[in-house]
Design a protein around this motif. Structure first.
Motif: not given
Length: 257
Positions: A32-33, A69, A72
């Protein structure tokens, strides 16, 4: 097996991604990131206004996961908050210290990336010591490091855990003493040193410089003596000729008797 790309017959535009992202960041990020980074990067290159709720629907992820994300990448420094939006940062400039890494920011969304591991940031070595190391290496080489050269140095650091001061020392030593101002040559030398247990500058001084001082030096006096006593080629031929003449004379004297 070889990969190739077919030639484009229709230009429908493309989104280039830095190799350093693919090599350094992609392996340690979640799916997903990576998906969020690439999609937002594409929109940023198009200078688009974004709606995070709509993007979460387009990517088929929850709003919470999208914010997870996004923050992040902000905490890693690849995205910075600017005015009312976000800005993508050049990874090469980030490594070289042209761009500064953002301090970890307060995430306004609860329960988002609470378990962000500091080890992930260490794996990609974005810190002040890296910045100073790369700048000093570029000064010693008198040229800018290429992205693949930066990756090689980082990969070596990750694998062998040698001090950054030793990395710089190696570039200086091999450049000054060996005349090799080359990243590949230096990395190969550092690898051999690591195998021999040279991980710090102190190890280098004791095991590399120390061994050079202990190495026996040629006995110049003995070499000079030997060279002065060495019989030249012409002299050897003269001696052989004299011996042949003496042998011939003895043979002739024997025949007369």
């Amino acid at each position: 097996m070889r990969l190739s790309i077919s030639e484009y017959e229709v230009d429908i535009s493309e989104t280039p991604i830095e190799n350093m992202f693919i090599n350094q960041f992609l392996p340690v990020a979640s799916g997903d990131d990576v998906k969020v980074y690439i999609y937002l990067y594409k929109l940023a290159r198009e200078n688009r206004e974004i709606d995070l709720e709509k993007i979460s629907e387009e990517l088929n992820i929850s709003s919470l996961d999208l914010h997870n994300s996004l923050y992040y990448w902000i905490n890693l420094g690849l995205i910075s908050m600017k005015d009312e939006g976000f800005e993508f940062v050049s990874i090469r400039e980030l490594f070289l210290g042209v761009k500064k890494v953002n301090q970890a920011i307060n995430d306004p969304y609860p329960n988002t990336k609470e378990d962000l591991q500091s080890s992930e940031a260490e794996n990609i070595d974005i810190n002040e010591s890296n910045t100073l190391m790369f700048r000093e290496i570029e000064r010693l080489l008198d040229t800018k490091l290429l992205p693949n050269e930066i990756e090689k140095i980082n990969s070596h650091l990750d694998e062998f855990k040698q001090d950054r001061d030793l990395i710089v020392t190696a570039f200086k030593y091999l450049g000054d003493e060996v005349g090799k101002k080359n990243v590949n040559y230096t990395i190969a030398a550092l690898r051999n040193w690591a195998i021999d247990g040279v991980l710090t500058v102190k190890d280098f001084e004791e095991k590399i410089i120390g061994s050079e001082k202990k190495a026996p030096r040629p006995n110049k006096k003995r070499e000079k003596l030997n060279s002065s006593n060495r019989i030249g080629k012409d002299k050897v031929l003269d001696l052989l000729k004299k011996k042949q003449m003496e042998s011939l004379r003895k043979t002739m004297d024997g025949d007369e008797n």
